[in-house]
Design a protein around this motif. Structure first.
Motif, mmCIF file in Angstrom:
data_model
loop_
_atom_site.group_PDB
_atom_site.id
_atom_site.type_symbol
_atom_site.label_atom_id
_atom_site.label_comp_id
_atom_site.label_asym_id
_atom_site.label_seq_id
_atom_site.Cartn_x
_atom_site.Cartn_y
_atom_site.Cartn_z
ATOM 1 N N ARG A 34 66.461 5.121 67.953
ATOM 2 C CA ARG A 34 66.428 6.245 67.042
ATOM 3 C C ARG A 34 65.516 5.868 65.892
ATOM 4 N NH1 ARG A 34 71.141 3.576 65.513
ATOM 5 N NH2 ARG A 34 71.220 3.147 63.277
ATOM 6 N N ARG A 35 64.895 6.856 65.299
ATOM 7 C CA ARG A 35 63.964 6.572 64.221
ATOM 8 C C ARG A 35 64.714 6.394 62.901
ATOM 9 N NH1 ARG A 35 58.259 9.849 64.807
ATOM 10 N NH2 ARG A 35 57.749 9.105 66.884
ATOM 11 N N THR A 36 64.305 5.385 62.176
ATOM 12 C CA THR A 36 64.838 5.178 60.837
ATOM 13 C C THR A 36 63.757 5.381 59.788
ATOM 14 O OG1 THR A 36 64.414 2.803 61.066
ATOM 15 C CG2 THR A 36 66.627 3.592 61.599
ATOM 16 N N GLU A 37 62.542 5.681 60.253
ATOM 17 C CA GLU A 37 61.427 5.999 59.363
ATOM 18 C C GLU A 37 60.390 6.741 60.195
ATOM 19 O OE1 GLU A 37 58.986 1.783 59.855
ATOM 20 O OE2 GLU A 37 59.662 2.426 57.887
ATOM 21 N N PRO A 41 51.704 6.917 59.091
ATOM 22 C CA PRO A 41 51.464 6.141 57.866
ATOM 23 C C PRO A 41 51.144 7.016 56.650
ATOM 24 C CG PRO A 41 49.492 6.129 59.209
ATOM 25 C CD PRO A 41 50.521 6.932 59.964
ATOM 26 N N ASP A 42 51.281 8.330 56.795
ATOM 27 C CA ASP A 42 50.949 9.269 55.718
ATOM 28 C C ASP A 42 51.782 8.954 54.472
ATOM 29 O OD1 ASP A 42 50.264 11.378 54.130
ATOM 30 O OD2 ASP A 42 51.029 12.941 55.441
ATOM 31 N N ILE A 43 51.099 8.648 53.366
ATOM 32 C CA ILE A 43 51.818 8.223 52.164
ATOM 33 C C ILE A 43 52.619 9.359 51.549
ATOM 34 C CG2 ILE A 43 50.292 6.302 51.621
ATOM 35 C CD1 ILE A 43 48.889 8.127 49.616
ATOM 36 N N TYR A 44 52.140 10.604 51.708
ATOM 37 C CA TYR A 44 52.847 11.745 51.123
ATOM 38 C C TYR A 44 54.122 12.042 51.894
ATOM 39 C CZ TYR A 44 48.408 12.190 48.762
ATOM 40 O OH TYR A 44 47.299 11.919 48.020
ATOM 41 N N LEU A 45 54.064 11.891 53.212
ATOM 42 C CA LEU A 45 55.274 12.050 54.022
ATOM 43 C C LEU A 45 56.288 10.959 53.688
ATOM 44 C CD1 LEU A 45 56.714 13.528 56.356
ATOM 45 C CD2 LEU A 45 55.587 11.958 57.920
ATOM 46 N N ARG A 46 55.815 9.758 53.475
ATOM 47 C CA ARG A 46 56.717 8.647 53.165
ATOM 48 C C ARG A 46 57.330 8.779 51.771
ATOM 49 N NH1 ARG A 46 56.984 4.246 56.490
ATOM 50 N NH2 ARG A 46 55.802 4.529 58.408
ATOM 51 N N LEU A 47 56.605 9.429 50.842
ATOM 52 C CA LEU A 47 57.189 9.719 49.530
ATOM 53 C C LEU A 47 58.318 10.737 49.654
ATOM 54 C CD1 LEU A 47 54.076 9.844 47.194
ATOM 55 C CD2 LEU A 47 55.993 8.273 47.015
ATOM 56 N N LEU A 48 58.119 11.740 50.535
ATOM 57 C CA LEU A 48 59.193 12.713 50.781
ATOM 58 C C LEU A 48 60.413 12.033 51.412
ATOM 59 C CD1 LEU A 48 57.394 15.902 52.151
ATOM 60 C CD2 LEU A 48 58.424 15.572 49.911
ATOM 61 N N VAL A 49 60.159 11.096 52.326
ATOM 62 C CA VAL A 49 61.259 10.357 52.956
ATOM 63 C C VAL A 49 62.032 9.574 51.901
ATOM 64 C CG1 VAL A 49 61.772 8.411 54.490
ATOM 65 C CG2 VAL A 49 60.257 10.228 55.256
ATOM 66 N N LYS A 50 61.298 8.960 50.969
ATOM 67 C CA LYS A 50 61.939 8.195 49.895
ATOM 68 C C LYS A 50 62.813 9.103 49.030
ATOM 69 C CE LYS A 50 60.518 4.440 46.845
ATOM 70 N NZ LYS A 50 59.367 3.750 46.254
ATOM 71 N N ILE A 67 67.371 17.271 56.664
ATOM 72 C CA ILE A 67 65.958 17.239 56.266
ATOM 73 C C ILE A 67 65.390 15.841 56.484
ATOM 74 C CG2 ILE A 67 64.367 17.409 54.303
ATOM 75 C CD1 ILE A 67 65.193 20.109 55.124
ATOM 76 N N LEU A 68 66.132 14.814 56.088
ATOM 77 C CA LEU A 68 65.669 13.438 56.238
ATOM 78 C C LEU A 68 65.456 13.093 57.709
ATOM 79 C CD1 LEU A 68 65.106 10.670 54.905
ATOM 80 C CD2 LEU A 68 67.532 10.155 55.217
ATOM 81 N N ILE A 140 55.410 29.992 48.020
ATOM 82 C CA ILE A 140 55.411 28.858 48.949
ATOM 83 C C ILE A 140 55.728 27.595 48.160
ATOM 84 C CG2 ILE A 140 54.045 27.479 50.548
ATOM 85 C CD1 ILE A 140 52.438 30.049 51.124
ATOM 86 N N LEU A 141 56.767 26.898 48.591
ATOM 87 C CA LEU A 141 57.213 25.677 47.907
ATOM 88 C C LEU A 141 56.939 24.459 48.776
ATOM 89 C CD1 LEU A 141 60.765 26.815 46.711
ATOM 90 C CD2 LEU A 141 58.662 26.861 45.371
ATOM 91 N N SER A 142 56.722 23.324 48.115
ATOM 92 C CA SER A 142 56.697 22.045 48.819
ATOM 93 C C SER A 142 58.103 21.442 48.762
ATOM 94 C CB SER A 142 55.666 21.113 48.197
ATOM 95 O OG SER A 142 55.969 20.912 46.832
ATOM 96 N N PHE A 143 58.323 20.374 49.522
ATOM 97 C CA PHE A 143 59.673 19.813 49.587
ATOM 98 C C PHE A 143 60.085 19.107 48.302
ATOM 99 C CE2 PHE A 143 59.490 20.713 54.079
ATOM 100 C CZ PHE A 143 60.810 20.999 54.369
ATOM 101 N N ASP A 144 59.117 18.596 47.538
ATOM 102 C CA ASP A 144 59.498 18.005 46.257
ATOM 103 C C ASP A 144 59.889 19.082 45.249
ATOM 104 O OD1 ASP A 144 56.887 18.813 46.403
ATOM 105 O OD2 ASP A 144 56.159 17.404 44.911
#
Length: 207
Positions: A34-37, A41-50, A67-68, A140-144
């Motif tokens: 199962r994925r845990t991340e 390597p997209d930094i913006y996607l990883r910021l949303l994950v954080k 969502i996570l 239109i909203l972004s996830f942040d």
């Protein structure tokens, strides 16, 4: 004599203890697939994950955990969703003032002419879909931004596209079975193709 025999046997047991063989633990099935991340390597996607990892931990909202989990998913498991499907989901009276949330892409649909005022949050909105939503007075909203306005997912409608709508899914299965709806994996249609028994009237039968 018996006393001597008991002494000898006890001395033998003390100097040579009996070992009981244990059961070896197999570790070949330990890995949990199962994925845990995200794989990207997209930094913006990883910021949303954080961000949503923090929200999922610090709030008791199931919305943030979903969502996570969807942010980790591959692109085939995050299928695009058409504007028509979003409008259809938001048509009911209880959903009209809510925010549509899509962890994926929202695409345009030319088959729908009138778009109501919508508030949509998505990872990506295509250029034509974006212009139509904004022209109808929508937002239109972004996830942040969504994390600020609805940190627990209140007044949102979480939706996703059909995962089996890919062209590749039409060819999964056995195409030759009677009653099967599977598309045959052939180069083309014509005289030279699909000419075996069971595929033509002139070759025994046609299913």
């Amino acid at each position: 004599v018996l006393l001597l025999a008991n002494l000898i046997s006890s001395h033998t047991l003390a100097s040579h203890p009996i070992y009981i063989m244990g059961v070896d633990i197999r570790h070949n099935k330990d890995r949990k697939v199962r994925r845990t991340e995200p794989a990207s390597p997209d930094i913006y996607l990883r910021l949303l994950v954080k961000l949503y990892r923090f929200l999922a931990r610090r709030t008791e909202s199931k919305f943030n955990r979903i969502i996570l989990k969807r942010l980790f998913m591959s692109r085939t498991n995050r299928p695009p969703m058409s504007l028509a499907r979003v409008v259809r989901q938001m048509k009911s009276v209880e959903n009209q003032e809510k925010t549509a949330v899509v962890v994926g892409t929202v695409t345009n649909d030319n088959r729908i002419y009138k778009i109501p005022k919508l508030t949509v949050c998505a990872l990506h909105v295509t250029e034509m879909a974006r212009s139509r939503i904004l022209a109808a007075g929508g937002q239109i909203l972004s996830f942040d931004q969504l994390a600020v306005t609805a940190p627990t997912g209140k007044n949102t409608v979480l939706m996703q596209g059909r995962r089996r709508s890919r062209l590749a899914d039409r060819q999964f299965g056995a195409a030759g079975l009677p009653g099967s709806k599977t598309k045959p994996l052939v180069r083309s249609r014509g005289r030279k193709f699909e000419c075996a028994r069971g595929r033509r009237e002139s070759r025994g039968y046609k299913k």
